[in-house]
Design a protein around this motif. Structure first.
Motif, PDB file in Angstrom:
ATOM      1  N   TRP A  71      23.776 -61.696 -15.946  1.00 35.81           N
ATOM      2  CA  TRP A  71      24.859 -61.015 -16.667  1.00 35.81           C
ATOM      3  C   TRP A  71      25.001 -61.557 -18.093  1.00 35.81           C
ATOM      4  N   ASN A  72      24.255 -62.606 -18.416  1.00 36.40           N
ATOM      5  CA  ASN A  72      24.227 -63.128 -19.780  1.00 36.40           C
ATOM      6  C   ASN A  72      23.729 -62.032 -20.723  1.00 36.40           C
ATOM      7  N   LYS A  73      24.333 -61.980 -21.921  1.00 34.63           N
ATOM      8  CA  LYS A  73      24.030 -60.914 -22.882  1.00 34.63           C
ATOM      9  C   LYS A  73      22.545 -60.848 -23.205  1.00 34.63           C
ATOM     10  N   LYS A  75      20.080 -61.519 -21.328  1.00 31.94           N
ATOM     11  CA  LYS A  75      19.283 -61.065 -20.191  1.00 31.94           C
ATOM     12  C   LYS A  75      19.739 -59.705 -19.664  1.00 31.94           C
ATOM     13  N   PHE A  76      20.538 -59.021 -20.455  1.00 30.83           N
ATOM     14  CA  PHE A  76      21.120 -57.751 -20.020  1.00 30.83           C
ATOM     15  C   PHE A  76      20.067 -56.721 -19.578  1.00 30.83           C
ATOM     16  N   LEU A  79      18.934 -57.531 -16.135  1.00 27.27           N
ATOM     17  CA  LEU A  79      19.985 -57.177 -15.176  1.00 27.27           C
ATOM     18  C   LEU A  79      19.921 -55.693 -14.839  1.00 27.27           C
ATOM     19  N   TRP A 447      15.327 -55.780 -27.025  1.00 26.05           N
ATOM     20  CA  TRP A 447      16.538 -56.615 -26.876  1.00 26.05           C
ATOM     21  C   TRP A 447      16.242 -58.061 -27.280  1.00 26.05           C
TER      22      TRP A 447
END
Length: 464
Positions: A71-73, A75-76, A79, A447
């Motif tokens: 949920w870390n930005k 690693k979005f 996810l 990303w």
């Protein structure tokens, strides 16, 4: 506990599980081509071990989300990619257990809300005076999967069904080795095809919905009976008899007994549009009727199933026909005044609305009898609302979570067959999962913080 987490939530286990899944689906495709779709369902897609693999994949994916804090930005996208697989699997679960498919058959001018289910069931019908109950249990019978045994509760009493023999595409033969009873052979035409059947002593069969009996009195139909060493016929219909040697024609008078002529063609007129042609080729024989397999696993729409019924401390054997899309139930047997019928095949499902076939249209390729397109003009009657729709080969009707596809038509082109699918939530979760997968894959390239992002930076650095 930590040891189990390391095992179940490791990337190696993820890879192994997905490899197992891919390998299993590959084997299922091979089995489906070699044997049948039902074979692949029984041993792969609907097996417990395959469902366990799917469950372990979900647990592994959820565990990895927490393990790597996806949920870390940064690693979005990863996810989103993990969630896509979870949604697709949930969609498959909903499709497997909560959706259904079937066929609606409609004649022009008729209305129905009945669906003939695609899934096959073992069916049980029990009645006694005011008590009547219908049971059904999903099951696929094949030559490799026929050890069915199930207990039902009938009026607070256990009733057990056990299949003891399954014969696919049965062919009936007359064996003279064991002279159990008198049997007479009959040959008849069915849609211009020659077919043969046998009538046992004091029994009856149906040929094109007309009863034929042997030494058994029936109120309507054709009776063949013995009297003082001679064989007679008595028909509820008029017709004619044609001597196959000299061509002599004799009239058959309704409800009049006359001597049966072997090897003469009987043409019985049922009505102005229907007649039955049949012949008794041989003498009455003492023997035993047996069923043998006459086809492979793929051609199993009609089967003979022999089962035993255990009820009220009594046991009775029952023989019935069944197969995919069959809605026929066996002739009832009686145990302690209970009438018990068994069947195998489809069940009738109810739509929450009605379909009315206004018109069926079929167009052929110019100068040929091959259909180029066919279309059904349908009216949906839902309470006080009537809506008109056209369903054809590339035009699907979606209504209240049901999808209707044009799948076939009757031989006389006056009726239609519509394939029905009710899988709204399964489709919703699956398509959402595929959308998430596409978004996740796309974001992975751009990303900030992803592996692809770092590779792009390194490539740009090398170029400079």
């Amino acid at each position: 506990m930590n040891f189990l987490k390391k095992i179940f939530f490791s990337n190696k286990i993820t890879s192994i599980l997905f490899l197992l899944l891919s390998f299993s689906m590959g084997i299922a495709t091979f089995l489906e081509k070699k044997y049948s779709t039902d074979f692949a369902k029984i041993f792969i897609y609907e097996s417990k071990w395959f469902e366990i693999i799917i469950l372990l994949i979900i647990i592994n994916l959820i565990g990895n989300i927490y393990k790597y804090k996806l949920w870390n930005k940064k690693k979005f996208p990863i996810l989103i990619f993990h969630l896509s697989f979870i949604l697709i699997i949930i969609g498959g679960f909903l499709s497997r257990y909560f959706s259904y498919e079937g066929i609606v058959s409609l004649r022009e001018g008729n209305t129905t809300n009945k669906i003939n289910s695609q899934k096959s069931y073992i069916k049980l019908n029990v009645s006694k005076k005011n008590y009547k109950k219908f049971y059904y249990d999903p099951y696929v019978i094949s030559n490799f999967h026929n050890n069915y045994e199930k207990k039902f509760i009938v009026n607070k009493n256990p009733l057990k069904i056990k299949i003891i023999k399954f014969i696919s595409c049965p062919k009936i033969i007359l064996s003279k080795k064991n002279p159990l009873e008198k049997i007479i052979k009959i040959i008849y035409l069915n849609k211009n095809n020659r077919e043969e059947s046998f009538i046992k002593n004091k029994n009856e069969i149906n040929i094109d919905k007309i009863p034929f009996s042997f030494n058994k009195t029936i109120s309507h139909g054709i009776i063949i009976f013995e009297k003082k060493g001679m064989v007679y016929i008595k028909s509820s219909f008029t017709g004619k008899k044609i001597n196959m040697i000299n061509g002599k024609i004799s009239l058959i008078i309704k409800n009049k007994s006359e001597i049966l002529d072997k090897r003469s063609l009987y043409e019985i007129k049922i009505n102005s549009h229907k007649k039955i042609n049949w012949v008794i080729p041989d003498d009455i024989v003492k023997g035993e009727l047996k069923y043998i397999d006459s086809c492979n696993e793929k051609d199993n729409n009609k089967n003979i199933i022999i089962a035993e019924i255990f009820f009220k401390k009594k046991r009775k054997r029952i023989i019935f026909t069944g197969g995919k899309n069959s809605i026929i139930m066996s002739h009832p047997i009686s145990i302690n005044n209970y009438k018990i019928s068994v069947g195998y095949g489809s069940i009738l499902l109810n739509l929450p609305f009605y379909l009315h076939l206004n018109k069926f249209e079929l167009k052929n390729y110019p100068g040929s009898d091959f259909p180029s397109s066919f279309m059904s003009s349908i009216t949906i009657k839902d309470k006080n609302i009537n809506n008109n729709y056209l369903i054809y080969m590339n035009n699907v009707l979606d209504y209240k979570g049901y999808r209707f596809f044009q799948s076939g038509y009757d031989f006389d082109k006056k009726g239609t067959h519509l394939f029905v699918n009710n899988n709204y939530w399964g489709t919703f979760f699956s398509y959402t999962g595929y959308t998430f997968m596409s978004i996740g894959m796309f974001l992975n390239f751009f990303w900030k913080g992803t592996r692809f992002y770092h590779l792009r930076k390194q490539m740009n650095y090398v170029k400079k």
